[in-house]
Scaffold this active site. Structure first.
Site, short mmCIF file in Angstrom:
data_model
loop_
_atom_site.label_atom_id
_atom_site.label_comp_id
_atom_site.label_asym_id
_atom_site.label_seq_id
_atom_site.Cartn_x
_atom_site.Cartn_y
_atom_site.Cartn_z
N GLU A 167 -6.31 -2.39 48.54
CA GLU A 167 -5.41 -2.53 47.37
C GLU A 167 -3.96 -2.27 47.78
O GLU A 167 -3.03 -2.84 47.20
CB GLU A 167 -5.83 -1.58 46.24
N HIS B 283 -15.58 -2.38 45.88
CA HIS B 283 -14.57 -3.23 45.24
C HIS B 283 -13.47 -3.62 46.24
O HIS B 283 -13.09 -4.78 46.36
CB HIS B 283 -13.97 -2.50 44.03
#
Ligand code: GLY
Length: 373
Positions: free
Chosen positions: A188, A269
């Protein structure tokens, strides 16, 4: 002396600070004092993080509280469910609270999303504080007020925008993270460089090893720059009417892969996001939006740090193209049945591309050697 970095998420009278630095948890009384009006706090954590940190947090805030209660939910994605929401709401109501009670989400993205949503709906709105314990939660999910749980039909489909009063990103808490989870959170961070700050991406190319080994200055800078970028985007578009969607670079691919992997922990994720970033750049090259050299740099960086960079290197989440596309069709960004992707013009510049047909994405996957069934 270590400097505590502070960023403000500018939302008028709902603005709040994000503090980044070491030892914030053990000094939480200093940062929470002004927010705890009623002196009643409920800490909600999970069965993995709770035993490590909940007592230190309770001890730190005891001097500024009359009452501190602690609840735990089972660790893992299954806690983002209606049944756990129901249990947490009723457990909190049984404690006997009012709108001045402050909830504290102590955990990763699951706890943060769940507690934020509990806070949004309980008594039609209470206050909450995020103390994110994973890298992914520190750089993304704890900031911006997206809260929610999963529905049978898909991830995060039941939720609300509800901003916290404070985010404490204590970088010391990252020490207890398994390496794989740290790396998944790093994906991220890479996303922020790719979507809006080429210099930050170059900095990551030079400093990734220091960030991942939790060098104090480097991890603080990486978390701070990520939160700064997120705060700016959230302040401009809190409810994702436009530019907030840029934060979903790589995520149309990622969410489909996660759905295929059934959210059972085989695919994190951040790993799905990493593969999605590589694919988003490849797709941008095929659409002649982006230079191939930029896509090569993205792949090289993901591979160098040890993240998946494409479909083939995913640890799970593989299925025939038709199944992947069925999941992509459920993406909240889609308009009138046509797929919407966040793609890139270059490193540091993402854009929202609507109206992508199933045929186009199928040909792209076929070109990438994914089975067509
Ligand atoms: N994680 C994407 C967002 O908060 O908008």
């Amino acid at each position: 002396m270590t400097v505590i970095e502070q960023i403000s998420v500018g939302l008028g009278d709902r603005s709040y600070p994000v503090l980044i630095g070491p030892d914030l948890l053990v000094m939480a009384d200093k940062y929470l004092a002004d927010l705890i009006v009623k002196k009643q706090v409920v800490i909600i954590s999970d069965t993995i993080i709770g035993p490590i940190y909940q007592n230190s947090l309770a001890k730190a805030i005891m001097p500024i509280c009359d009452r501190v209660e602690i609840l735990q939910v089972p660790a893992g994605e299954t806690s983002k469910s209606l049944s756990v929401l129901d249990k947490v709401c009723n457990d909190i109501l049984n404690i006997g609270i009012d709108r001045n009670t402050v909830l504290i989400a102590l955990g990763g993205g699951v706890v943060g999303d769940l507690v934020g949503f509990v806070s949004a709906v309980l008594l039609r709105g209470t206050q909450y504080i995020q103390i994110p314990t994973s890298l992914l939660a520190q750089v993304d999910s704890s900031v911006g007020g997206k809260t929610g749980i999963n529905a049978k039909a898909g991830k995060n489909l039941i939720g609300a925008f509800h901003q916290p009063k404070l985010v404490l990103a204590d970088t010391n808490l990252l020490i207890s993270l398994p390496k794989r989870e740290l790396l998944a959170g790093y994906a991220e961070i890479v996303k922020y460089g790719l979507l809006g700050d080429a210099n930050f991406f170059s900095w990551l190319e030079d400093n990734w090893s220091g960030v991942l080994s939790l060098d104090k200055d480097k991890i603080i800078y990486a978390v701070k720059r990520s939160c700064e970028m997120k705060a700016k985007i959230v302040a401009a578009d809190e409810t994702e009417k436009s530019m907030r969607a840029l934060l979903n670079l790589g995520h149309t691919f990622a969410h489909a892969f996660e759905a295929v992997a059934n959210y059972d922990g085989q695919l994190l994720h951040g790993e799905a996001v990493a593969a999605g970033l590589g694919l988003a750049f490849d797709f941008s090259v095929i659409r002649k939006m982006c230079a191939k050299e930029d896509a090569i740099r993205v792949h090289n960086h993901l591979l160098q740090v040890g993240l998946p960079d494409n479909y083939a290197s995913l640890p799970a989440g593989k299925a025939p193209i038709s199944v992947i596309i069925e999941h992509m069709k459920k993406d909240k960004k889609n308009i009138s049945g046509k797929l919407t992707f966040v793609l890139a013009n270059k490193i540091g510049s993402a854009c929202i591309v609507p109206n992508i047909s199933e045929e186009e994405i199928t040909s792209f996957f076929m070109a990438k050697g994914v089975n067509h069934v």
